[in-house]
Scaffold this motif. Structure first.
Motif, mmCIF file in Angstrom:
data_model
loop_
_atom_site.group_PDB
_atom_site.id
_atom_site.type_symbol
_atom_site.label_atom_id
_atom_site.label_comp_id
_atom_site.label_asym_id
_atom_site.label_seq_id
_atom_site.Cartn_x
_atom_site.Cartn_y
_atom_site.Cartn_z
ATOM 1 N N UNK A 60 -0.957 18.804 4.926
ATOM 2 C CA UNK A 60 -2.226 19.444 5.316
ATOM 3 C C UNK A 60 -1.932 20.438 6.436
ATOM 4 N N UNK A 61 -1.363 21.596 6.093
ATOM 5 C CA UNK A 61 -0.876 22.526 7.122
ATOM 6 C C UNK A 61 -1.965 23.159 7.985
ATOM 7 N N UNK A 62 -3.203 23.056 7.579
ATOM 8 C CA UNK A 62 -4.326 23.468 8.426
ATOM 9 C C UNK A 62 -5.283 22.292 8.508
ATOM 10 N N UNK A 63 -5.396 21.719 9.695
ATOM 11 C CA UNK A 63 -6.168 20.496 9.836
ATOM 12 C C UNK A 63 -6.676 20.365 11.262
ATOM 13 N N UNK A 64 -7.249 19.226 11.577
ATOM 14 C CA UNK A 64 -7.720 18.937 12.931
ATOM 15 C C UNK A 64 -7.040 17.667 13.433
ATOM 16 N N UNK A 65 -6.890 17.566 14.730
ATOM 17 C CA UNK A 65 -6.291 16.357 15.293
ATOM 18 C C UNK A 65 -7.111 15.136 14.884
ATOM 19 N N UNK A 66 -8.428 15.272 14.905
ATOM 20 C CA UNK A 66 -9.288 14.149 14.525
ATOM 21 C C UNK A 66 -9.010 13.702 13.091
ATOM 22 N N UNK A 67 -8.717 14.665 12.218
ATOM 23 C CA UNK A 67 -8.410 14.323 10.827
ATOM 24 C C UNK A 67 -7.054 13.622 10.731
ATOM 25 N N UNK A 68 -6.082 14.063 11.514
ATOM 26 C CA UNK A 68 -4.774 13.401 11.531
ATOM 27 C C UNK A 68 -4.911 11.952 11.999
ATOM 28 N N UNK A 69 -5.763 11.743 12.980
ATOM 29 C CA UNK A 69 -6.024 10.384 13.466
ATOM 30 C C UNK A 69 -6.625 9.537 12.347
ATOM 31 N N UNK A 71 -6.392 10.006 9.034
ATOM 32 C CA UNK A 71 -5.463 9.797 7.923
ATOM 33 C C UNK A 71 -4.370 8.797 8.289
ATOM 34 N N UNK A 72 -3.826 8.916 9.496
ATOM 35 C CA UNK A 72 -2.687 8.073 9.883
ATOM 36 C C UNK A 72 -3.101 6.719 10.440
ATOM 37 N N UNK A 73 -4.329 6.621 10.954
ATOM 38 C CA UNK A 73 -4.762 5.378 11.573
ATOM 39 C C UNK A 73 -4.176 5.152 12.953
ATOM 40 N N UNK A 74 -3.632 6.201 13.551
ATOM 41 C CA UNK A 74 -3.005 6.097 14.872
ATOM 42 C C UNK A 74 -4.004 6.456 15.972
ATOM 43 N N UNK A 75 -3.767 5.988 17.205
ATOM 44 C CA UNK A 75 -4.677 6.313 18.307
ATOM 45 C C UNK A 75 -4.725 7.817 18.582
ATOM 46 N N UNK A 76 -5.891 8.290 18.987
ATOM 47 C CA UNK A 76 -6.063 9.719 19.250
ATOM 48 C C UNK A 76 -5.087 10.203 20.316
ATOM 49 N N UNK A 81 -0.618 13.679 21.957
ATOM 50 C CA UNK A 81 0.646 13.894 22.669
ATOM 51 C C UNK A 81 1.720 14.429 21.726
ATOM 52 N N UNK A 82 1.772 13.878 20.523
ATOM 53 C CA UNK A 82 2.787 14.321 19.568
ATOM 54 C C UNK A 82 2.520 15.753 19.117
ATOM 55 N N UNK A 83 1.265 16.098 18.917
ATOM 56 C CA UNK A 83 0.913 17.469 18.539
ATOM 57 C C UNK A 83 1.343 18.444 19.633
ATOM 58 N N UNK A 84 1.152 18.076 20.887
ATOM 59 C CA UNK A 84 1.588 18.938 21.994
ATOM 60 C C UNK A 84 3.100 19.123 21.962
ATOM 61 N N UNK A 96 -7.973 24.179 20.401
ATOM 62 C CA UNK A 96 -9.122 23.272 20.565
ATOM 63 C C UNK A 96 -9.172 22.189 19.493
ATOM 64 N N UNK A 97 -8.008 21.625 19.199
ATOM 65 C CA UNK A 97 -7.958 20.529 18.238
ATOM 66 C C UNK A 97 -7.802 20.950 16.796
ATOM 67 N N UNK A 98 -7.838 22.256 16.542
ATOM 68 C CA UNK A 98 -7.593 22.772 15.193
ATOM 69 C C UNK A 98 -6.118 23.161 15.102
ATOM 70 N N UNK A 99 -5.406 22.548 14.188
ATOM 71 C CA UNK A 99 -3.950 22.667 14.118
ATOM 72 C C UNK A 99 -3.540 23.430 12.864
ATOM 73 N N UNK A 100 -2.569 24.343 13.042
ATOM 74 C CA UNK A 100 -2.033 25.083 11.896
ATOM 75 C C UNK A 100 -0.510 25.049 11.952
#
Length: 231
Positions: A60-69, A71-76, A81-84, A96-100
């Protein structure tokens, strides 16, 4: 009771009852697998939290951090931190939480760095198998994936990912004349995104390429494979 007598406390993991009936009629194989799985809590089960994020980003090369949370079931906080960290390496942009995802090759190198550490600390179960006998139950990765793609003459030493529920069927397929494989339990999420080639199942292209880099033997073919599989 989670421990086998004679093992230090905390190091034993009993094979599920559903698997015991099969192994009680094959004591040598049962003992070998029991020791392999039970001797350490890390055996066969990899610490895959980061890989869950890498996989979800790759697919999902264009997504949101909230969506990654989600899908993965991991803590926000963990995902953020990993996205950073990934952003600092230049693989993604995060607004602002939108990841590409903007650089797949860089993400693959980050992924492979973590995978090398995983492969160095997690002991797989080594088993001889004929590839065609297990092709419906496993994902062929690393050098085994290279073989499926026709890039190597043998799948020996390659990685096979399985669901824990398929363990008994895999063990039944053991064949001393087969190729040696490295067996790992992986999350069901990794079986959601697969590719089929020549009747065999490969994992997500991202995981396959990261494994090839991590195993190292055929990493010289990485750019060629990236061009072929990623573009």
């Amino acid at each position: 009771m989670n421990e086998k007598p004679g093992l230090p406390r905390g190091q034993g993991k009993i094979i599920p009852p559903s698997h015991r009936n099969f192994f009680t009629s094959n004591y040598d194989l049962y003992d070998k697998l029991y020791i392999s799985i039970s001797h350490t809590s890390h055996t066969m089960k990899a610490p895959i939290s980061r890989e869950l994020v890498y996989l979800s980003l790759w697919e999902n090369p264009e997504t949101r951090i909230a969506r990654l949370v989600e899908v993965t079931g991991l803590p926000y906080a963990y995902v953020h931190r990993l996205i950073r960290r990934i952003e600092e390496r230049g693989a993604i942009v995060n607004i602002s939480g939108h990841v590409k995802l903007i650089d797949k090759r860089t993400l693959l190198h980050i992924w492979a760095e973590d995978k090398r550490r995983i492969l160095s600390i997690v002991r797989p179960f080594r088993i001889e198998l004929l590839p065609y006998s297990v092709r419906d139950a496993v994902l062929f990765s690393g050098t085994a994936g290279m073989w499926v793609l026709g890039k190597t003459a043998t799948p020996a030493g390659g990685i096979l990912y399985i669901k824990e529920s398929d363990l008994e069927d895999i063990i039944k397929a053991r064949n001393p004349e087969g190729y040696p494989f490295l067996l790992y339990f992986y999350s069901d999420l990794f079986f959601k995104w697969t590719v089929e080639r020549r009747g065999f199942k490969l994992p997500s292209t991202g995981l396959l390429l990261a494994d090839i880099l991590a195993q190292g033997e055929y990493s010289r073919h990485f750019e060629e494979l990236c061009d072929m599989l990623v573009g």
